[in-house]
Design a protein around this motif. Structure first.
Motif, mmCIF file in Angstrom:
data_model
loop_
_atom_site.group_PDB
_atom_site.id
_atom_site.type_symbol
_atom_site.label_atom_id
_atom_site.label_comp_id
_atom_site.label_asym_id
_atom_site.label_seq_id
_atom_site.Cartn_x
_atom_site.Cartn_y
_atom_site.Cartn_z
ATOM 1 N N GLY A 40 0.824 -1.204 0.000
ATOM 2 C CA GLY A 40 0.000 0.000 0.000
ATOM 3 C C GLY A 40 0.856 1.251 0.000
ATOM 4 N N GLU A 41 0.459 2.210 0.796
ATOM 5 C CA GLU A 41 1.131 3.515 0.827
ATOM 6 C C GLU A 41 2.482 3.493 1.536
ATOM 7 O OE1 GLU A 41 0.067 6.121 -0.916
ATOM 8 O OE2 GLU A 41 -1.463 4.722 -1.625
ATOM 9 N N LYS A 42 2.788 2.422 2.256
ATOM 10 C CA LYS A 42 4.072 2.361 2.979
ATOM 11 C C LYS A 42 5.252 2.083 2.056
ATOM 12 C CE LYS A 42 2.793 1.275 7.630
ATOM 13 N NZ LYS A 42 3.398 0.795 8.827
ATOM 14 N N CYS A 43 4.975 1.859 0.780
ATOM 15 C CA CYS A 43 6.026 1.431 -0.137
ATOM 16 C C CYS A 43 6.295 2.475 -1.217
ATOM 17 C CB CYS A 43 5.616 0.122 -0.794
ATOM 18 S SG CYS A 43 6.841 -0.542 -1.922
ATOM 19 N N ILE A 44 7.563 2.798 -1.376
ATOM 20 C CA ILE A 44 8.024 3.604 -2.502
ATOM 21 C C ILE A 44 8.750 2.639 -3.430
ATOM 22 C CG2 ILE A 44 9.623 5.402 -3.248
ATOM 23 C CD1 ILE A 44 9.168 6.739 -0.529
ATOM 24 N N ILE A 45 8.390 2.677 -4.692
ATOM 25 C CA ILE A 45 9.035 1.793 -5.653
ATOM 26 C C ILE A 45 10.097 2.574 -6.395
ATOM 27 C CG2 ILE A 45 8.690 0.336 -7.677
ATOM 28 C CD1 ILE A 45 5.724 0.072 -6.621
ATOM 29 N N ALA A 46 11.308 2.099 -6.302
ATOM 30 C CA ALA A 46 12.436 2.712 -7.009
ATOM 31 C C ALA A 46 12.843 1.749 -8.114
ATOM 32 C CB ALA A 46 13.590 2.951 -6.045
ATOM 33 N N GLN A 47 13.010 2.288 -9.309
ATOM 34 C CA GLN A 47 13.397 1.417 -10.411
ATOM 35 C C GLN A 47 14.607 1.960 -11.151
ATOM 36 O OE1 GLN A 47 10.323 0.613 -13.270
ATOM 37 N NE2 GLN A 47 11.357 -1.215 -13.977
ATOM 38 N N TYR A 48 14.618 3.238 -11.408
ATOM 39 C CA TYR A 48 15.707 3.812 -12.198
ATOM 40 C C TYR A 48 16.638 4.679 -11.347
ATOM 41 C CZ TYR A 48 12.779 2.118 -15.948
ATOM 42 O OH TYR A 48 12.049 1.302 -16.758
ATOM 43 N N GLU A 49 16.354 4.789 -10.076
ATOM 44 C CA GLU A 49 17.165 5.602 -9.181
ATOM 45 C C GLU A 49 18.508 4.935 -8.907
ATOM 46 O OE1 GLU A 49 12.930 6.612 -8.627
ATOM 47 O OE2 GLU A 49 14.041 4.768 -8.825
ATOM 48 N N ASP A 50 19.497 5.756 -8.646
ATOM 49 C CA ASP A 50 20.829 5.273 -8.316
ATOM 50 C C ASP A 50 20.809 4.579 -6.956
ATOM 51 O OD1 ASP A 50 23.880 5.484 -8.829
ATOM 52 O OD2 ASP A 50 23.614 6.247 -6.794
ATOM 53 N N ILE A 51 21.405 3.414 -6.879
ATOM 54 C CA ILE A 51 21.401 2.632 -5.643
ATOM 55 C C ILE A 51 22.075 3.384 -4.496
ATOM 56 C CG2 ILE A 51 23.521 1.308 -6.096
ATOM 57 C CD1 ILE A 51 20.422 -0.282 -4.623
ATOM 58 N N SER A 63 18.180 -7.239 1.840
ATOM 59 C CA SER A 63 18.487 -7.795 0.534
ATOM 60 C C SER A 63 18.446 -9.307 0.612
ATOM 61 C CB SER A 63 19.877 -7.338 0.070
ATOM 62 O OG SER A 63 20.141 -7.808 -1.239
ATOM 63 N N SER A 64 18.296 -9.908 -0.553
ATOM 64 C CA SER A 64 18.467 -11.360 -0.639
ATOM 65 C C SER A 64 19.841 -11.574 -1.259
ATOM 66 C CB SER A 64 17.337 -11.972 -1.469
ATOM 67 O OG SER A 64 17.312 -11.400 -2.762
ATOM 68 N N PHE A 65 20.048 -12.660 -1.929
ATOM 69 C CA PHE A 65 21.362 -12.982 -2.480
ATOM 70 C C PHE A 65 21.681 -11.998 -3.596
ATOM 71 C CE2 PHE A 65 24.538 -15.463 -4.771
ATOM 72 C CZ PHE A 65 25.292 -15.919 -3.703
ATOM 73 N N SER A 66 22.492 -11.003 -3.298
ATOM 74 C CA SER A 66 22.776 -9.931 -4.252
ATOM 75 C C SER A 66 24.048 -9.196 -3.850
ATOM 76 C CB SER A 66 21.603 -8.953 -4.261
ATOM 77 O OG SER A 66 21.900 -7.797 -5.004
ATOM 78 N N THR A 67 24.686 -8.567 -4.828
ATOM 79 C CA THR A 67 25.830 -7.723 -4.506
ATOM 80 C C THR A 67 25.407 -6.484 -3.736
ATOM 81 O OG1 THR A 67 25.680 -6.578 -6.634
ATOM 82 C CG2 THR A 67 27.187 -8.469 -6.493
ATOM 83 N N VAL A 68 24.109 -6.224 -3.668
ATOM 84 C CA VAL A 68 23.602 -5.104 -2.875
ATOM 85 C C VAL A 68 24.058 -5.240 -1.428
ATOM 86 C CG1 VAL A 68 21.491 -4.043 -1.956
ATOM 87 C CG2 VAL A 68 21.662 -4.578 -4.390
#
Length: 159
Positions: A40-51, A63-68
C-alpha cells in the motif's frame, strides 16, 4: 518474498519501505501492481534511481542474495539478509555464513527474525555496532584499493 516482507509494514509503525526493482519495462507493470497490493502507501518503488542515492536515505538495507549486500556494507549501512524461503536460505548460507559469524550482517531466516532485526537496527546504537563489525569484516576479507587489475596481472604473469 514481498508478502513475507510486508510483515514489517504491519508490525513496525511509521516505517517507510523502498523497494528497488530492476530497470526495464518487463518488471515495471507487474512489480508496481504487486507491491502496491502488498504494501500500500508504505512502499516507494524505485526502479531507475541510483542505488547509492537510495542508500543515502535508508536507515537499514534488506536484501536477498545480491551484490547489494556488499554495496550497502561499503556504504556503511546495516544489512539484513532475507532468507525466509528455504531454497533461498540454502544458497545464501553457503556464501553469507562468514558474514553472519562475524556479525557483519543480520540473517533473517523467518518473519520473526526479520521483525526482530529490523526493530533492533532502527536503534542507532545497534546499527552503529553492526556497521562497525561490517567494516572490520570488509577490511579483513576484501581489498578496495583500486589495484585489483594490477594484482590479477601479476598473478597471471607469475603462473
Amino acid at each position: 518474498l514481498f508478502k513475507k516482507l510486508s510483515v514489517l509494514g504491519r508490525q513496525i509503525e511509521d516505517l517507510q519501505i523502498i523497494v528497488k526493482i530492476r530497470p526495464g519495462p518487463i518488471y515495471e507493470t507487474f512489480f508496481k501492481r504487486v507491491l502496491r497490493e502488498i504494501f500500500g502507501e508504505k512502499c516507494i518503488i524505485a526502479q531507475y534511481e541510483d542505488i547509492h542515492e537510495l542508500f543515502s536515505i535508508s536507515t537499514v538495507v534488506l536484501s536477498s542474495f545480491s551484490t547489494v549486500v556488499l554495496e550497502a556494507m561499503i556504504a556503511n549501512k546495516p544489512v539484513i539478509l532475507v532468507g525466509i524461503d528455504k531454497n533461498d536460505r540454502v544458497i545464501m548460507e553457503s556464501h553469507f555464513l562468514p558474514y553472519e559469524k562475524e556479525e557483519a550482517l543480520k540473517f533473517a531466516r523467518s518473519e520473526e527474525d526479520l521483525v526482530f532485526y529490523a526493530r533492533k537496527l532502527l536503534n542507532p546504537t545497534e546499527a552503529k555496532k553492526l556497521v562497525e563489525n561490517a567494516n572490520i569484516f570488509l577490511k579483513n576479507n576484501f581489498c578496495f584499493d583500486g589495484k585489483s587489475a594490477d594484482r590479477m596481472a601479476d598473478f597471471f604473469k607469475n603462473k
